[in-house]
Structures are given as C-alpha cells and as structure tokens.
Design a protein around this motif. Structure first.
Motif, mmCIF file in Angstrom:
data_model
loop_
_atom_site.group_PDB
_atom_site.id
_atom_site.type_symbol
_atom_site.label_atom_id
_atom_site.label_comp_id
_atom_site.label_asym_id
_atom_site.label_seq_id
_atom_site.Cartn_x
_atom_site.Cartn_y
_atom_site.Cartn_z
ATOM 1 N N VAL A 1 0.844 -1.204 0.000
ATOM 2 C CA VAL A 1 0.000 0.000 0.000
ATOM 3 C C VAL A 1 0.878 1.254 0.000
ATOM 4 C CG1 VAL A 1 -1.657 1.306 1.399
ATOM 5 C CG2 VAL A 1 -1.925 -1.164 1.136
ATOM 6 N N ALA A 2 1.929 1.235 0.820
ATOM 7 C CA ALA A 2 2.826 2.396 0.899
ATOM 8 C C ALA A 2 3.478 2.653 -0.457
ATOM 9 C CB ALA A 2 3.890 2.167 1.969
ATOM 10 N N GLY A 3 3.842 1.579 -1.159
ATOM 11 C CA GLY A 3 4.475 1.711 -2.475
ATOM 12 C C GLY A 3 3.530 2.392 -3.460
ATOM 13 N N GLU A 4 2.257 1.992 -3.433
ATOM 14 C CA GLU A 4 1.255 2.607 -4.334
ATOM 15 C C GLU A 4 1.127 4.098 -4.026
ATOM 16 O OE1 GLU A 4 -1.587 -1.361 -4.113
ATOM 17 O OE2 GLU A 4 -2.421 0.551 -3.473
ATOM 18 N N ILE A 5 1.066 4.410 -2.734
ATOM 19 C CA ILE A 5 0.884 5.812 -2.336
ATOM 20 C C ILE A 5 2.113 6.637 -2.752
ATOM 21 C CG2 ILE A 5 0.616 7.378 -0.353
ATOM 22 C CD1 ILE A 5 -0.899 5.065 1.067
ATOM 23 N N ARG A 6 3.295 6.074 -2.507
ATOM 24 C CA ARG A 6 4.532 6.816 -2.827
ATOM 25 C C ARG A 6 4.680 7.044 -4.329
ATOM 26 N NH1 ARG A 6 7.231 4.141 1.331
ATOM 27 N NH2 ARG A 6 7.746 2.511 -0.164
ATOM 28 N N ALA A 7 4.261 6.064 -5.138
ATOM 29 C CA ALA A 7 4.371 6.222 -6.593
ATOM 30 C C ALA A 7 3.557 7.438 -7.044
ATOM 31 C CB ALA A 7 3.882 4.958 -7.291
ATOM 32 N N GLN A 8 2.370 7.596 -6.444
ATOM 33 C CA GLN A 8 1.528 8.755 -6.786
ATOM 34 C C GLN A 8 2.176 10.052 -6.289
ATOM 35 O OE1 GLN A 8 -1.256 8.902 -8.749
ATOM 36 N NE2 GLN A 8 -0.920 11.109 -8.525
ATOM 37 N N VAL A 9 2.761 10.007 -5.079
ATOM 38 C CA VAL A 9 3.411 11.209 -4.530
ATOM 39 C C VAL A 9 4.552 11.650 -5.449
ATOM 40 C CG1 VAL A 9 4.791 12.147 -2.622
ATOM 41 C CG2 VAL A 9 2.806 10.735 -2.111
ATOM 42 N N LYS A 10 5.325 10.682 -5.935
ATOM 43 C CA LYS A 10 6.453 11.004 -6.825
ATOM 44 C C LYS A 10 5.961 11.800 -8.033
ATOM 45 C CE LYS A 10 10.271 7.849 -6.366
ATOM 46 N NZ LYS A 10 10.822 6.547 -6.682
ATOM 47 N N LYS A 11 4.858 11.344 -8.598
ATOM 48 C CA LYS A 11 4.285 12.043 -9.770
ATOM 49 C C LYS A 11 3.861 13.452 -9.370
ATOM 50 C CE LYS A 11 2.406 7.934 -11.934
ATOM 51 N NZ LYS A 11 1.191 7.152 -12.032
ATOM 52 N N ASP A 12 3.241 13.562 -8.193
ATOM 53 C CA ASP A 12 2.767 14.872 -7.733
ATOM 54 C C ASP A 12 3.938 15.831 -7.498
ATOM 55 O OD1 ASP A 12 0.267 13.789 -7.822
ATOM 56 O OD2 ASP A 12 0.044 13.534 -5.644
ATOM 57 N N VAL A 13 5.045 15.285 -6.982
ATOM 58 C CA VAL A 13 6.224 16.134 -6.728
ATOM 59 C C VAL A 13 6.778 16.631 -8.060
ATOM 60 C CG1 VAL A 13 8.584 16.202 -5.814
ATOM 61 C CG2 VAL A 13 6.818 14.957 -4.558
ATOM 62 N N LEU A 14 6.858 15.738 -9.058
ATOM 63 C CA LEU A 14 7.386 16.139 -10.365
ATOM 64 C C LEU A 14 6.523 17.243 -10.968
ATOM 65 C CD1 LEU A 14 8.479 12.821 -12.108
ATOM 66 C CD2 LEU A 14 9.897 14.808 -11.535
ATOM 67 N N ALA A 15 5.210 17.049 -10.882
ATOM 68 C CA ALA A 15 4.291 18.053 -11.447
ATOM 69 C C ALA A 15 4.456 19.387 -10.712
ATOM 70 C CB ALA A 15 2.847 17.559 -11.340
ATOM 71 N N PHE A 16 4.618 19.325 -9.389
ATOM 72 C CA PHE A 16 4.781 20.540 -8.594
ATOM 73 C C PHE A 16 6.060 21.270 -9.017
ATOM 74 C CE2 PHE A 16 6.315 23.015 -5.027
ATOM 75 C CZ PHE A 16 5.171 23.582 -4.481
ATOM 76 N N LYS A 17 7.141 20.499 -9.145
ATOM 77 C CA LYS A 17 8.429 21.108 -9.502
ATOM 78 C C LYS A 17 8.370 21.748 -10.892
ATOM 79 C CE LYS A 17 11.801 18.338 -6.975
ATOM 80 N NZ LYS A 17 12.645 17.154 -7.126
ATOM 81 N N ARG A 18 7.692 21.053 -11.807
ATOM 82 C CA ARG A 18 7.560 21.598 -13.169
ATOM 83 C C ARG A 18 6.819 22.928 -13.131
ATOM 84 N NH1 ARG A 18 6.956 16.516 -15.579
ATOM 85 N NH2 ARG A 18 4.764 16.550 -15.043
#
Ligand code: NDP
Length: 301
Positions: free
Chosen positions: A14-31
C-alpha cells in the motif's frame, strides 16, 4: 485461521502505491513551481527512538524528491522560544509542512506546539482546528497513523460498513481519530482504554480490532473473535526486537487477517505523511502572494 495462517496485511504494498503517486505529484509541482516543496521536521532535544523515526521521514522525503529540512532545537529550549521557532517556520513561504517530534520535554506543554502551528502546515493534524475538522467530517489534515490504519483496511478490501469495530486506546493522535475514521466508514465503533472494565469481553466482540496502546502482548489470542481482522498499531522495543501490542503467536491461529509489526501500519503512515505534505504545498502555492520567481530564488540559495 486458514490452514496456511492468517492473511498478513503488509503495509509495504500500500505504501508503495501511495509513494508512486506522490512522486508524480512532486514532479508536477516542480515543473509548475520551479522548486521542490519543503517539509520541516522539528526535533527538540535528542530523544533516540523518535530521532530514528524522524530520520526515516527525511529519507522518505528524499526518495520522492521532497526537500526535508531538519530543524534541531536544544532540549533545554523554553516554551516561548519553541513557539517563536515554529512561528518562523509558519512564516517561511518555502516550508509547506511542519511536524514536531513527540514527546516534548516535560516542561513544555503540548499546546505550545499544537496552538502555534499554522493549521495549513499542520500536516499531522494536531492543531485543534484540524482535530475539529476531522470530528465534523470537514476537509483538513488528519493524524497520519490513524488514517494509515483505516487506509490499510480499505486498500486490503476489508469491508467496514456495518461491522463491529473495537479500538483499544483513545489518544488524541491515534486511538480517537482511528475511531472517528471507522465511524465515518460506517462501522459500529466501541472505544476501550485503561479504565475499560473487561477489555477481553469487548475485544472478543470485535470483527475489526484496532489496537494502539504501547503495551507488548496486551491482547492475546484468547481475547480475539475467531476470524477477526486485527490492526496492531503498537510499536514496542523488547530487547532487540520491535513488537506490537498483540501477541502475534497466539493471535495467528484465531484471526483471518492481521498486520505484522514491524511492516504493517508504519510504512503506510510514512507514505501518507508525504501525501499530506504535497496537498499542503499545492494549496499554499495556489494561495501565496509571494511571486513564484522570488520563491524559486529563495529555494535555490
Ligand atoms: P498513548 O500512551 O498516548 O495512549 C495509549 C492509550 O492506551 C491510552 O488511551 C490508554 O488509556 C490506553 N491504555 C493504556 N493501558 C491500557 C490497558 N491496559 N488497556 C486498555 N487501554 C490501555 O499512546 P499513543 O496513542 O501515542 O500510541 C499508541 C501506540 O501506537 C504506541 O505503541 C506507539 O508507539 C504506537 N504508534 C505507532 C505509530 C505507527 O506509525 N505505527 C505512530 C504513533 C504511535 P487512557 O486514555 O485511559 O490512559
């Protein structure tokens, strides 16, 4: 319960699924923003067990591209000075979220932290405003451990609606919010604590049992309903080992599913904290009056 033993509700998946989404959100935020959001982790004194926990959080931040800032404050700090330091972090536009290591030194009242934190940066839901929002069912930040316990059940496809849930422990950060979240999921909830007259009689009725006490072996197999689902939030250091509040050996022949300790709720807690941080960062970026160019410059200094 089954011949092969109970289903183990591992948090890592479950943590892996959540973190994968967070990674995408961080990339979008940085962009979008041109800088990484910051989580400030305030450590008061050098209490060893929570220092390990805070280092884990900082590592998780790094792994998904969030900037983790460790703010070390001497254990002899006054309540007023601690309030001032938190107020500075509240005012820092680069800091999206703040967590403060617990327990605080005894001299410092908890309210020095809970009432000073900006509710918008209180990503672990300890400010009274966020606690009230949780109680009322309004959007806000909720305590991540309690959320992790319920999220682990939901993502493991364990039905909650209409089921008899018992929570052992009623702290403001774990037991109480877990009970509120189970209620929100339409379970029928009983909350037990140190003054509960006959704990075993209560726990034996639980189809879903959530335990957050901090006493190894408090719950054994004889106190469980056959086929129950057990979420063990407790973290206890016994010699070289970390164990929960539930005696796993005697429980495993009775229950249908149980979280391992370590490796159950803990990893999910950690991952959810990152989602809260990203939500805080996104909301603040949308509201701040500080020009994005200035924030970028400050972040890259
Ligand atoms: P607290 O000490 O704040 O609360 C403990 C609760 O347990 C209290 O409500 C207390 O009752 C109750 N209790 C104590 N003794 C008994 C008993 N004999 N029978 C029934 N209830 C009892 O602890 P926390 O809520 O902060 O933490 C609980 C556990 O969860 C700890 O082991 C902690 O390490 C762990 N934890 C795990 C996290 C994770 O990510 N997995 C994160 C945070 C905590 P009363 O209110 O009457 O005193």
């Amino acid at each position: 319960m089954t011949r092969g033993g109970p289903r183990l509700l591992h948090g890592a998946t479950v943590a892996g699924e959540i973190r994968a989404q967070v990674k995408k959100d961080v990339l979008a935020f940085k962009r979008r923003q041109g800088y990484a959001p910051t989580l400030a982790v305030v450590m008061v004194g050098s209490d060893a067990p929570s220092a390990v926990y805070l280092q884990q959080i900082l590592r998780s931040c790094r792994n998904v591209g969030i900037h983790g800032r460790l703010v070390e404050i001497p254990g002899r700090v006054s309540a007023a000075a601690l309030r001032n330091r938190i107020a500075e972090l509240n005012d820092d536009p680069l800091v999206a979220g703040i967590i403060v290591q617990m327990p605080l030194p005894k001299r410092i009242p908890l309210s020095a932290v809970t009432d000073t934190l900006d509710p918008a940066k209180d990503i672990d839901g300890i400010h009274p405003l966020n606690a009230g929002r949780l109680e009322l069912g309004h959007p806000g930040f909720m305590p991540t451990t309690a959320q992790a316990a319920v999220e682990l059940l939901k993502r493991s496809d364990i039905a909650l609606e209409g089921r008899r849930a018992v929570v052992v422990g009623r702290s403001n950060v774990v037991g109480k919010p877990a009970a509120i979240l189970l209620l929100r999921a339409n379970a029928t909830v009983t909350v037990c604590h140190s003054r509960t007259r006959d704990l075993a009689a209560e726990t034996r009725r639980a189809e879903i049992l959530v335990v957050a006490v901090g006493k190894p072996g408090l719950i054994d197999g004889g106190m469980l309903k056959r086929g129950a689902v057990v979420v063990d939030i407790g973290i206890n250091v016994v010699g070289e080992r970390i164990v929960g509040d539930v005696d796993f050996e005697s429980a495993k022949g009775v229950v249908s599913a149980i979280t391992p300790v370590p490796g159950g709720v803990g990893p999910v807690t950690n991952a959810l904290l990152l989602t809260h941080l990203m939500r805080a960062a996104t909301e603040q970026a949308a509201q701040t009056s500080t020009p994005r160019r200035r924030l970028r410059q400050a972040a890259h200094h």
